[in-house]
Design a protein around this motif. Sequence first.
Motif, short mmCIF file in Angstrom:
data_model
loop_
_atom_site.label_atom_id
_atom_site.label_comp_id
_atom_site.label_asym_id
_atom_site.label_seq_id
_atom_site.Cartn_x
_atom_site.Cartn_y
_atom_site.Cartn_z
N VAL A 1 0.97 -1.43 -0.22
CA VAL A 1 -0.56 0.45 -0.11
C VAL A 1 0.66 1.46 0.35
O VAL A 1 0.51 2.37 -0.31
CB VAL A 1 -0.75 0.29 0.71
CG1 VAL A 1 -1.79 1.22 1.26
CG2 VAL A 1 -1.83 -1.18 0.80
N ASP A 2 1.83 0.60 0.74
CA ASP A 2 3.13 2.22 0.46
C ASP A 2 3.64 2.29 -0.93
O ASP A 2 3.50 3.77 -1.06
CB ASP A 2 4.10 2.28 2.11
CG ASP A 2 3.48 2.35 3.56
OD1 ASP A 2 2.39 2.71 3.20
OD2 ASP A 2 3.88 1.83 4.54
N SER B 1 4.97 -4.99 -13.33
CA SER B 1 5.73 -6.18 -13.87
C SER B 1 6.02 -6.88 -12.61
O SER B 1 6.25 -8.33 -12.28
CB SER B 1 7.02 -5.99 -14.20
OG SER B 1 6.23 -5.37 -15.61
N GLU B 2 6.10 -6.04 -10.92
CA GLU B 2 6.95 -7.18 -10.53
C GLU B 2 5.65 -8.02 -9.66
O GLU B 2 6.11 -8.41 -9.09
CB GLU B 2 7.44 -5.68 -9.74
CG GLU B 2 7.86 -6.22 -7.92
CD GLU B 2 8.50 -7.80 -7.20
OE1 GLU B 2 8.84 -8.53 -6.96
OE2 GLU B 2 9.11 -7.77 -9.08
N ALA B 3 5.05 -7.33 -9.60
CA ALA B 3 2.96 -7.41 -8.92
C ALA B 3 2.92 -8.65 -9.72
O ALA B 3 2.34 -10.00 -9.37
CB ALA B 3 2.07 -6.52 -8.89
N GLY B 4 3.86 -9.20 -11.63
CA GLY B 4 3.19 -10.46 -11.74
C GLY B 4 4.19 -11.42 -11.40
O GLY B 4 3.33 -12.44 -11.11
N ALA B 5 5.49 -10.07 -11.54
CA ALA B 5 6.46 -11.24 -10.83
C ALA B 5 6.31 -12.14 -9.26
O ALA B 5 5.97 -13.53 -9.50
CB ALA B 5 7.76 -10.99 -10.71
N GLN B 6 5.27 -11.71 -8.35
CA GLN B 6 4.64 -12.32 -6.94
C GLN B 6 4.28 -13.22 -7.46
O GLN B 6 3.64 -14.58 -6.72
CB GLN B 6 4.58 -10.69 -6.62
CG GLN B 6 5.44 -9.98 -6.01
CD GLN B 6 4.96 -8.58 -4.81
OE1 GLN B 6 3.86 -8.60 -5.15
NE2 GLN B 6 5.09 -8.66 -4.12
N ALA C 1 -5.79 -9.12 -8.15
CA ALA C 1 -5.60 -8.24 -7.14
C ALA C 1 -3.64 -7.84 -6.40
O ALA C 1 -3.90 -8.93 -5.42
CB ALA C 1 -6.88 -8.62 -6.13
N TRP C 2 -3.35 -7.12 -6.63
CA TRP C 2 -1.51 -7.14 -6.59
C TRP C 2 -1.65 -6.41 -5.32
O TRP C 2 -0.88 -7.59 -4.85
CB TRP C 2 -1.80 -5.76 -7.41
CG TRP C 2 -1.34 -5.56 -9.04
CD1 TRP C 2 -1.29 -7.04 -9.74
CD2 TRP C 2 -1.26 -4.70 -9.66
NE1 TRP C 2 -0.89 -6.49 -10.89
CE2 TRP C 2 -1.07 -5.37 -11.07
CE3 TRP C 2 -1.69 -3.65 -9.69
CZ2 TRP C 2 -1.56 -4.65 -12.42
CZ3 TRP C 2 -1.77 -2.98 -11.03
CH2 TRP C 2 -1.91 -3.08 -11.99
N LEU D 1 3.98 1.67 -7.83
CA LEU D 1 3.43 0.52 -8.34
C LEU D 1 4.29 -0.27 -8.91
O LEU D 1 4.22 0.27 -10.26
CB LEU D 1 2.25 -0.02 -7.76
CG LEU D 1 1.33 -1.06 -7.97
CD1 LEU D 1 0.40 -0.85 -7.84
CD2 LEU D 1 1.19 -1.94 -9.67
N ASP D 2 4.48 -0.90 -8.68
CA ASP D 2 5.30 -1.84 -11.05
C ASP D 2 4.46 -3.01 -10.90
O ASP D 2 4.77 -4.10 -10.35
CB ASP D 2 7.01 -2.10 -9.95
CG ASP D 2 7.87 -2.77 -11.50
OD1 ASP D 2 7.00 -3.47 -12.57
OD2 ASP D 2 9.06 -2.89 -11.49
#
Length: 353
Positions: free
Chosen positions: A43-44, A54-59, A257-258, A51-52
């Motif tokens: 959230v921060d 691509s990184e959220a997709g990697a997660q 949902a990131w 917000l990235d």
Amino acid sequence: MHAAATLATPAPASAFDRVPGYLAACTAGLPTRETVDAMRSAVDVWAAGRLDASEAGAQLERCRALFATIARVDPAQVATGSQASQLVSVIATAVPDGAEVLCVEQDFASLTHPFEQLSGRGVRVRYAPLDSLAEEIGPDTALVAFSAVQSASGAVADVDAICAAAARAGALTLADLTQSLGWLPVGADRFDFTVCHAYKWLCAPRGVAFLTVRAGLEDRLTPLAAGWYSADDVWSSCYAGHTPLAVGAGRFDVSPAWQAVAGTEPALRLFAELDPRAAHAHAIALSHAASDALELPRRDSAILTWSDPEGADLAAMRAHGIVASGRAGNARVAFHLWNTLEDVDMLAEALRR
């Protein structure tokens, strides 16, 4: 105190803040401290405009792999979604016109309701008691859909008998693992399809769910919610005109949902590294201790229920600071990694038994 007061607490219990009297994993799991930190950080990052995607997709891909480890399947067999009913609706597309879907009486509605919407295709939904589900599978049964552990009662399905009977009849199997994966040592590899919302026994934030599809069955399902996330390379399929489906179960993914995914990764990592037999033994030992204290028959389930039609016992538990639930005329408590014999003593004191 109980004679079993020396019961060992699993090492992963230290990952959770102690919440005395929280007996509601069957309603919602507690977050680990890592999950809380990860969600606050997400959230921060979002609030700071960093917000990235691509990184959220990697997660998400790491979550897919971790869930595959927990469920004992290949990551290519795992699809991600947000709700169990949405994933069950995809499985419903595999039911032929005029066929029968066999379900369990009083099973959770998210598992059964999507099949009830198929009446226009002549699909019949038939209900049977859990104890006789295997015997009820017949030549007209195309799919057997059941929860491995029942939400309302905590009863554990005889997976061996059901799967064997389905195989003899040529029926597919769908198991909802939402109330089992995380404490019961059963994997998705036993079934043709499974669904699991991770916010209960896997202690993830609400909004991340998983579907598993046995290899070779992908083409029997229609990806009803196919979108930009339903390809192997999601960033090349964002716009109409080039929307290929993923080769494996990823074709059934929906856009994640990131922030929920950020908190899900550490939760799943804990369970991927946990010996499921230890979690099972801990939950059953506490369930048996509680059954003895309440003078109820022992049952090998982490979910303990008893008749409470007026809700008097539920009210008494809440008055004593216990978080529990009531379902289908039952009082319901559950025991997971963070629970101890102190919680059993709180329960006995609340009900004065």
